[in-house]
Scaffold this motif. Structure first.
Motif, mmCIF file in Angstrom:
data_model
loop_
_atom_site.group_PDB
_atom_site.id
_atom_site.type_symbol
_atom_site.label_atom_id
_atom_site.label_comp_id
_atom_site.label_asym_id
_atom_site.label_seq_id
_atom_site.Cartn_x
_atom_site.Cartn_y
_atom_site.Cartn_z
ATOM 1 N N ASP A 126 -0.117 -6.769 -10.820
ATOM 2 C CA ASP A 126 0.900 -6.165 -10.793
ATOM 3 C C ASP A 126 -1.096 -4.848 -10.019
ATOM 4 O O ASP A 126 -1.228 -4.037 -9.370
ATOM 5 C CB ASP A 126 1.325 -4.794 -11.079
ATOM 6 N N GLU A 183 0.890 -1.305 0.116
ATOM 7 C CA GLU A 183 0.081 0.062 -0.111
ATOM 8 C C GLU A 183 1.065 1.100 0.215
ATOM 9 O O GLU A 183 0.539 2.413 -0.539
ATOM 10 C CB GLU A 183 -1.114 0.073 1.091
ATOM 11 N N GLN A 226 -2.834 -3.801 -6.751
ATOM 12 C CA GLN A 226 -3.326 -3.024 -6.843
ATOM 13 C C GLN A 226 -4.801 -1.956 -7.068
ATOM 14 O O GLN A 226 -4.933 -1.192 -5.656
ATOM 15 C CB GLN A 226 -2.475 -1.051 -7.995
ATOM 16 N N THR A 274 2.282 1.664 -3.124
ATOM 17 C CA THR A 274 1.282 2.072 -4.527
ATOM 18 C C THR A 274 0.808 3.388 -4.222
ATOM 19 O O THR A 274 1.147 4.436 -5.102
ATOM 20 C CB THR A 274 -0.048 1.085 -4.716
ATOM 21 N N HIS A 275 0.200 3.609 -2.870
ATOM 22 C CA HIS A 275 -0.298 5.096 -2.926
ATOM 23 C C HIS A 275 0.196 6.093 -2.295
ATOM 24 O O HIS A 275 -0.168 6.805 -2.168
ATOM 25 C CB HIS A 275 -1.316 4.524 -2.092
ATOM 26 N N HIS A 287 12.393 0.091 -8.293
ATOM 27 C CA HIS A 287 11.021 -0.300 -9.156
ATOM 28 C C HIS A 287 11.441 -0.688 -10.735
ATOM 29 O O HIS A 287 10.564 -1.804 -10.523
ATOM 30 C CB HIS A 287 9.953 0.758 -8.412
#
Length: 222
Positions: free
Chosen positions: A174, A113, A178, A116-117, A132
Motif C-alpha cells: 500500500d 490517486e 501511495q 489516496t489524495h 476502506h
C-alpha cells in the motif's frame, strides 16, 4: 415515451461513474457535488439517486470497478491457499499483479490517486471509510492465510506473529503505491515493488524458487 431498458440504465450508471472519476480527480471529492456529476454525465440528479444512495455510495461503486478484481484475486489465493501447489508464488503473483495494474492501467491509477489524495473522511464519507477499513482487514486476512499456507509448505516458523507479518506486507504494498502515485517518475513501481516484496519474504525466512525472484534492473545515470 420509450421504456428504459436495463442496458440503458447500465450506460447511464457507467457515465455517472466516469464523470465522478474525472471530477473527483480534478476538484477533489468534497468540492464535487452530485449536481456537478449529473451535469458532466449529461443527466439529472434524479438519475444519480436511481443508481446510488448518496455520494459515498457512488464513490464506493467507482472504487469497486477497479479494486474488486484485485480483491477477488487475493481472496481466491487466501481461501484456497492450503490446496495450492505453491501458495507463496500465488500470493506473490497476486501482489505483483496489483502493482502491475496500478502502473499500467490508467483508470486504476486514477481511482487509486483519488482514494489516496482526494478524499476526506468526513461525516458525508463515513461509508467510504468503513469500506476502506473492511477492504484493509479482508486483505490482511487473505494475506495471512497465504503466508500461513506457504510457511507450512516450506516447514517454516515465521519470526514474527502471522498477523504482524501479513499486516506488514499489506502496509508495504500500500505504501509503495501511495508513494509512487505522488511521483510516478521517482521509481518504477513494478521493479522496485518486486524487489521489495522479495526482500520482505526472504526476511520472513521464505525461499523463492529459482527464476521467481524479481529481475534486477540496471539504471544508468548521467
Amino acid at each position: 415515451m420509450a421504456r428504459r431498458t436495463k442496458a440503458d440504465a447500465e450506460v447511464t450508471r457507467s457515465r455517472l461513474l466516469d464523470a465522478a472519476e474525472h471530477l473527483f480527480q480534478a476538484r477533489g471529492v468534497s468540492r464535487t457535488s452530485l449536481a456537478d456529476i449529473a451535469t458532466a454525465a449529461g443527466t439529472t440528479r434524479g438519475a444519480i439517486y436511481w443508481h446510488f444512495e448518496d455520494k459515498a455510495d457512488l464513490f464506493n461503486a467507482m472504487m469497486e470497478r477497479v479494486t474488486l478484481p484485485l480483491e477477488e484475486t487475493l481472496a481466491c489465493v487466501g481461501e484456497s491457499a492450503s490446496t495450492l501447489d505453491d501458495p507463496l508464488q500465488a500470493l506473490r503473483a497476486s501482489l505483483l499483479g496489483a502493482l502491475r495494474k496500478t502502473a499500467q492501467h490508467e483508470q486504476t491509477r486514477r481511482v487509486f490517486e483519488i482514494a489516496t489524495h482526494q478524499v476526506e473522511y468526513n461525516d458525508e464519507m463515513a461509508a467510504v471509510r468503513a469500506r476502506h477499513l473492511q477492504v484493509r482487514n479482508d486483505c490482511v486476512k487473505q494475506t495471512a492465510q497465504g503466508l500461513k499456507a506457504a510457511a507450512a509448505r516450506q516447514g517454516l516458523k515465521l519470526p514474527i506473529p502471522l498477523h504482524s507479518a501479513a499486516l506488514g506486507l499489506h502496509v508495504m504494498i500500500d505504501g509503495l503505491i501511495q508513494n509512487w502515485l505522488l511521483d510516478p517518475q521517482a521509481f518504477t513501481l513494478e521493479v522496485c515493488g518486486g524487489r521489495t516484496l522479495d526482500t520482505y519474504l526472504a526476511g520472513l525466512g521464505f525461499v523463492l524458487k529459482p527464476g521467481k525472484r524479481s529481475p534486477q534492473k540496471t539504471v544508468t545515470r548521467a
